[in-house]
Write an enzyme that holds these catalytic residues in place. Structure first.
Site, PDB file in Angstrom:
ATOM      1  N   TYR A   1     -11.236   3.213 -10.908  1.00 36.16           N
ATOM      2  CA  TYR A   1     -11.094   3.912  -9.622  1.00 36.16           C
ATOM      3  C   TYR A   1     -11.095   5.421  -9.757  1.00 36.16           C
ATOM      4  O   TYR A   1     -10.780   6.108  -8.779  1.00 36.16           O
ATOM      5  CB  TYR A   1      -9.733   3.619  -8.976  1.00 36.16           C
ATOM      6  CG  TYR A   1      -9.282   2.202  -8.836  1.00 36.16           C
ATOM      7  CD1 TYR A   1     -10.102   1.238  -8.270  1.00 36.16           C
ATOM      8  CD2 TYR A   1      -7.998   1.842  -9.216  1.00 36.16           C
ATOM      9  CE1 TYR A   1      -9.638  -0.061  -8.103  1.00 36.16           C
ATOM     10  CE2 TYR A   1      -7.525   0.554  -9.044  1.00 36.16           C
ATOM     11  CZ  TYR A   1      -8.351  -0.396  -8.493  1.00 36.16           C
ATOM     12  OH  TYR A   1      -7.888  -1.659  -8.312  1.00 36.16           O
TER      13      TYR A   1
ATOM     14  N   GLY B   1       0.800  -1.220   0.000  1.00 37.59           N
ATOM     15  CA  GLY B   1       0.000   0.000   0.000  1.00 37.59           C
ATOM     16  C   GLY B   1       0.833   1.271   0.000  1.00 37.59           C
ATOM     17  O   GLY B   1       0.259   2.359   0.046  1.00 37.59           O
TER      18      GLY B   1
ATOM     19  N   ARG C   1      -7.437   1.641 -14.797  1.00 36.88           N
ATOM     20  CA  ARG C   1      -7.493   2.330 -13.498  1.00 36.88           C
ATOM     21  C   ARG C   1      -8.331   3.620 -13.531  1.00 36.88           C
ATOM     22  O   ARG C   1      -9.095   3.871 -12.599  1.00 36.88           O
ATOM     23  CB  ARG C   1      -6.090   2.591 -12.963  1.00 36.88           C
ATOM     24  CG  ARG C   1      -5.347   1.293 -12.607  1.00 36.88           C
ATOM     25  CD  ARG C   1      -4.031   1.565 -11.916  1.00 36.88           C
ATOM     26  NE  ARG C   1      -4.181   2.096 -10.591  1.00 36.88           N
ATOM     27  CZ  ARG C   1      -3.947   3.352 -10.241  1.00 36.88           C
ATOM     28  NH1 ARG C   1      -3.502   4.217 -11.142  1.00 36.88           N
ATOM     29  NH2 ARG C   1      -4.130   3.746  -9.004  1.00 36.88           N
TER      30      ARG C   1
ATOM     31  N   TYR D   1      -0.431  -1.954 -12.013  1.00 34.62           N
ATOM     32  CA  TYR D   1      -1.854  -2.306 -12.197  1.00 34.62           C
ATOM     33  C   TYR D   1      -2.403  -1.831 -13.544  1.00 34.62           C
ATOM     34  O   TYR D   1      -3.611  -1.682 -13.678  1.00 34.62           O
ATOM     35  CB  TYR D   1      -2.708  -1.751 -11.037  1.00 34.62           C
ATOM     36  CG  TYR D   1      -2.273  -2.277  -9.687  1.00 34.62           C
ATOM     37  CD1 TYR D   1      -2.674  -3.550  -9.275  1.00 34.62           C
ATOM     38  CD2 TYR D   1      -1.457  -1.533  -8.851  1.00 34.62           C
ATOM     39  CE1 TYR D   1      -2.265  -4.059  -8.038  1.00 34.62           C
ATOM     40  CE2 TYR D   1      -1.040  -2.034  -7.618  1.00 34.62           C
ATOM     41  CZ  TYR D   1      -1.455  -3.286  -7.223  1.00 34.62           C
ATOM     42  OH  TYR D   1      -1.045  -3.784  -6.007  1.00 34.62           O
TER      43      TYR D   1
ATOM     44  N   PRO E   1       5.708  -4.085  -0.889  1.00 35.16           N
ATOM     45  CA  PRO E   1       5.415  -3.025  -1.848  1.00 35.16           C
ATOM     46  C   PRO E   1       5.122  -3.603  -3.229  1.00 35.16           C
ATOM     47  O   PRO E   1       5.783  -4.534  -3.668  1.00 35.16           O
ATOM     48  CB  PRO E   1       6.723  -2.214  -1.891  1.00 35.16           C
ATOM     49  CG  PRO E   1       7.784  -3.204  -1.514  1.00 35.16           C
ATOM     50  CD  PRO E   1       7.135  -4.169  -0.548  1.00 35.16           C
ATOM     51  N   GLY E   2       4.109  -3.080  -3.880  1.00 33.89           N
ATOM     52  CA  GLY E   2       3.820  -3.451  -5.266  1.00 33.89           C
ATOM     53  C   GLY E   2       3.987  -2.223  -6.132  1.00 33.89           C
ATOM     54  O   GLY E   2       5.028  -1.990  -6.751  1.00 33.89           O
ATOM     55  N   ARG E   3       2.968  -1.355  -6.086  1.00 30.01           N
ATOM     56  CA  ARG E   3       2.987  -0.174  -6.960  1.00 30.01           C
ATOM     57  C   ARG E   3       4.218   0.700  -6.749  1.00 30.01           C
ATOM     58  O   ARG E   3       4.733   1.306  -7.694  1.00 30.01           O
ATOM     59  CB  ARG E   3       1.712   0.648  -6.767  1.00 30.01           C
ATOM     60  CG  ARG E   3       1.655   1.462  -5.507  1.00 30.01           C
ATOM     61  CD  ARG E   3       0.318   2.139  -5.294  1.00 30.01           C
ATOM     62  NE  ARG E   3      -0.728   1.161  -5.089  1.00 30.01           N
ATOM     63  CZ  ARG E   3      -1.885   1.156  -5.742  1.00 30.01           C
ATOM     64  NH1 ARG E   3      -2.152   2.091  -6.614  1.00 30.01           N
ATOM     65  NH2 ARG E   3      -2.788   0.241  -5.492  1.00 30.01           N
TER      66      ARG E   3
ATOM     67  N   CYS F   1     -15.113   0.884 -26.493  1.00 32.30           N
ATOM     68  CA  CYS F   1     -16.517   1.267 -26.630  1.00 32.30           C
ATOM     69  C   CYS F   1     -17.217   1.460 -25.302  1.00 32.30           C
ATOM     70  O   CYS F   1     -18.154   0.722 -24.952  1.00 32.30           O
ATOM     71  CB  CYS F   1     -17.233   0.231 -27.485  1.00 32.30           C
ATOM     72  SG  CYS F   1     -16.616   0.321 -29.160  1.00 32.30           S
ATOM     73  N   GLU F   2     -16.753   2.422 -24.536  1.00 31.76           N
ATOM     74  CA  GLU F   2     -17.362   2.820 -23.264  1.00 31.76           C
ATOM     75  C   GLU F   2     -17.150   4.321 -23.150  1.00 31.76           C
ATOM     76  O   GLU F   2     -16.023   4.796 -23.384  1.00 31.76           O
ATOM     77  CB  GLU F   2     -16.621   2.193 -22.066  1.00 31.76           C
ATOM     78  CG  GLU F   2     -16.584   0.699 -22.015  1.00 31.76           C
ATOM     79  CD  GLU F   2     -17.786   0.083 -21.340  1.00 31.76           C
ATOM     80  OE1 GLU F   2     -18.359   0.731 -20.457  1.00 31.76           O
ATOM     81  OE2 GLU F   2     -18.148  -1.040 -21.713  1.00 31.76           O
TER      82      GLU F   2
HETATM   83  C1  PLP Z   1      -1.750  -8.674   0.526  1.00 33.18           C
HETATM   84  C2  PLP Z   1      -1.267  -7.555  -0.318  1.00 33.18           C
HETATM   85  N1  PLP Z   1       0.019  -7.184  -0.226  1.00 33.18           N
HETATM   86  C3  PLP Z   1       0.534  -6.191  -0.991  1.00 33.18           C
HETATM   87  C4  PLP Z   1      -0.263  -5.519  -1.904  1.00 33.18           C
HETATM   88  C5  PLP Z   1       0.371  -4.449  -2.742  1.00 33.18           C
HETATM   89  O1  PLP Z   1      -0.224  -3.207  -2.656  1.00 33.18           O
HETATM   90  P1  PLP Z   1       0.500  -1.980  -3.354  1.00 33.18           P
HETATM   91  O2  PLP Z   1       0.715  -2.319  -4.775  1.00 33.18           O
HETATM   92  O3  PLP Z   1      -0.416  -0.822  -3.191  1.00 33.18           O
HETATM   93  O4  PLP Z   1       1.803  -1.797  -2.610  1.00 33.18           O
HETATM   94  C6  PLP Z   1      -1.612  -5.858  -2.033  1.00 33.18           C
HETATM   95  C7  PLP Z   1      -2.478  -5.157  -2.985  1.00 33.18           C
HETATM   96  O5  PLP Z   1      -3.623  -5.401  -3.192  1.00 33.18           O
HETATM   97  C8  PLP Z   1      -2.122  -6.917  -1.222  1.00 33.18           C
HETATM   98  O6  PLP Z   1      -3.398  -7.309  -1.327  1.00 33.18           O
END
Ligand code: PLP
Length: 443
Positions: free
Chosen positions: A342, A256, A338, A398, A299-301, A369-370
């Site tokens: 969102y 997050g 996205r 994402y 971390p992902g995003r 087509c939206e």
């Molecule tokens: C369990 C878990 N960990 C990590 C993440 C990664 O979130 P972010 O990409 O915002 O860091 C998510 C995103 O949905 C998640 O569900």
């Protein structure tokens, strides 16, 4: 100020204006990339990817002795990225057998893998056990029972974390808030279900309960939700030690961590997240007399968003007098859903004319087509011409990961750039890819 300077904080670290007066990323001319690989194209800057991996490792490890940085594959995974993560010493979180297959295809070390998800299937759990996945993060009672049985059948004692729902609001979009009580994810602490999960996990000889996980939602621009959730989970851990003799060996605080999508909306630096999380962990452990557990962060995003730039070619336009000008590009919600999903907001620049200082208000629409297929509402850009290459920064997270074949769109190519070299890591889909799973005549 030119557009690259204006958007410096959302563009990859290597972004520059080159001798041809074009946007360059990783030493590669963005216009030449668009010509060579076609558009829409996703360009990932390796230097930015590696920089973010190192920032997370360094900032957390500088403050805590035992840290595991676990990249959340859902933000985007491909084989080249999996190999890069391995080189950078990160672990990885997967939420499906498919994501696990990407990692397995490059020989990703199983001990660094965390298997998440609120409805892992029996076959996915079997695949995880067969690969020797280091940690399964159990989400519900159904899964606890299933995993306990499958691990016993496989003759394994599976390391396990329980996903807790601490009931903390991360103040993000309702669709991406996950740690609140009314969520499909995790065992709520407040209802007593988390304690029941501890009891059942400890009673299973094929499960080794090592700790707790929470993920509050994303993106989280504030530090307080992490502080509150850590305090709650440590208080719970202390109770579980007292009542069930559970030793907390690992705490995963999820992901997050916000990425910067717009120049005027900077997230806290990684160091601030690290400081807040580690201080809360230390303080909570001191208060409850708990030994410091391993800390894992997911971390992902924050790893991939800024590294990725989407390139589109400008096509048709439409003026609605007195209302707005729409300019359409050759991608949209099929490669980046996205904004439609969102209301996510991005910035943009013209890759073939980043020095053009003229500005006019324009809405950049996709080609699908939206009516909601709009990438940017009311952007301030130089007058756009058909054939211009429009670059959308901070598109790495994402977007390709959620890409679809809506309107039978071909999912875009992806290139990694570094030191003037571009490596195609995913080719653009072709019509035969669309037809590959279609059976005609039916079998
Ligand atoms: C369990 C878990 N960990 C990590 C993440 C990664 O979130 P972010 O990409 O915002 O860091 C998510 C995103 O949905 C998640 O569900």
């Amino acid at each position: 100020m030119d557009a690259v300077e204006e958007l410096r904080d959302v563009l990859p670290l290597t972004a520059a204006v080159n001798g041809a007066g074009h946007l360059a990323i990783g030493g590669c001319d963005a216009v030449a990339l668009a010509q060579r690989f076609g558009t829409p194209l996703y360009v990932f800057d390796e230097e930015t990817l590696r920089h973010m991996c190192r920032a997370f490792r360094q900032e957390f490890s500088a403050r805590h002795p035992d840290v595991q940085v676990v990249y959340a594959c859902k933000a985007y995974i491909g084989r080249a990225l999996a190999a890069l993560l391995m080189e950078e010493g990160l672990g990885a979180d997967v939420v499906s057998g498919g994501e696990l297959a990407f990692l397995a295809s490059v020989g990703f070390p199983p001990e660094g893998i965390y298997f998440h998800g609120n409805n892992k299937s029996e076959s996915e759990l079997r695949e995880a056990l067969a690969y020797g996945v280091g940690q399964v993060v159990a989400d519900n009672f159904h899964e606890l029972g299933l995993l306990s049985r499958l691990a016993a059948e496989a003759g394994r004692r599976q390391r396990l974390l329980l996903r807790l729902s601490p009931g903390v609001d991360p103040h993000t979009h309702a669709k991406t808030a996950t740690g609140v009580l009314d969520s499909k994810f995790g065992f709520p602490i407040a209802t007593g279900q988390a304690e029941e999960a501890v009891r059942r996990a400890l009673a299973s000889p094929s499960l080794e309960l090592v700790g707790f996980h929470f993920h509050l939602g994303s993106p989280i621009f504030e530090l307080d939700p992490y502080r509150q959730a850590i305090a709650m989970v440590l208080a719970f851990a202390a109770e579980m030690r007292e009542r069930h003799g559970l030793e907390l060996r690992e705490l995963s605080v999820g992901g997050g961590f916000a990425a910067q999508y717009l120049p005027q909306e900077p997230p806290p630096p990684v160091a601030e997240y690290a400081e807040a999380i580690v201080l809360s962990l230390r303080e909570g452990c001191r208060r409850h007399g708990l030994p410091l557990p391993r800390l894992s962060v997911e971390p992902g995003r924050a790893i991939v968003a800024r590294a990725g730039v989407a390139l589109y070619t400008v096509g048709a336009w439409k003026d609605v007098p007195g209302v707005r000008r729409y300019v359409s590009v050759d991608g949209g919600m099929a490669d980046n859903i996205r904004p439609a999903l969102y209301g996510a907001r991005y910035s943009a620049l013209v890759a073939n004319r980043p020095l053009d200082g003229r500005r006019e208000r324009v809405t950049v629409a996709g080609k699908f087509c939206e009516s909601g297929d709009v990438l940017l509402w009311d952007a301030e850009l130089p007058p756009l011409e058909p054939g211009d290459v429009l670059a959308v920064p901070a598109a790495g997270a994402y977007a390709p990961a959620m890409a679809s074949n809506y309107n039978a769109a071909l999912r875009p190519a992806i290139v990694f750039v570094r030191d003037g070299q571009a490596r195609l890591v995913r080719r653009r889909e072709r019509y035969d890819d669309l037809l590959r799973c279609e059976l005609w005549p039916p079998e």
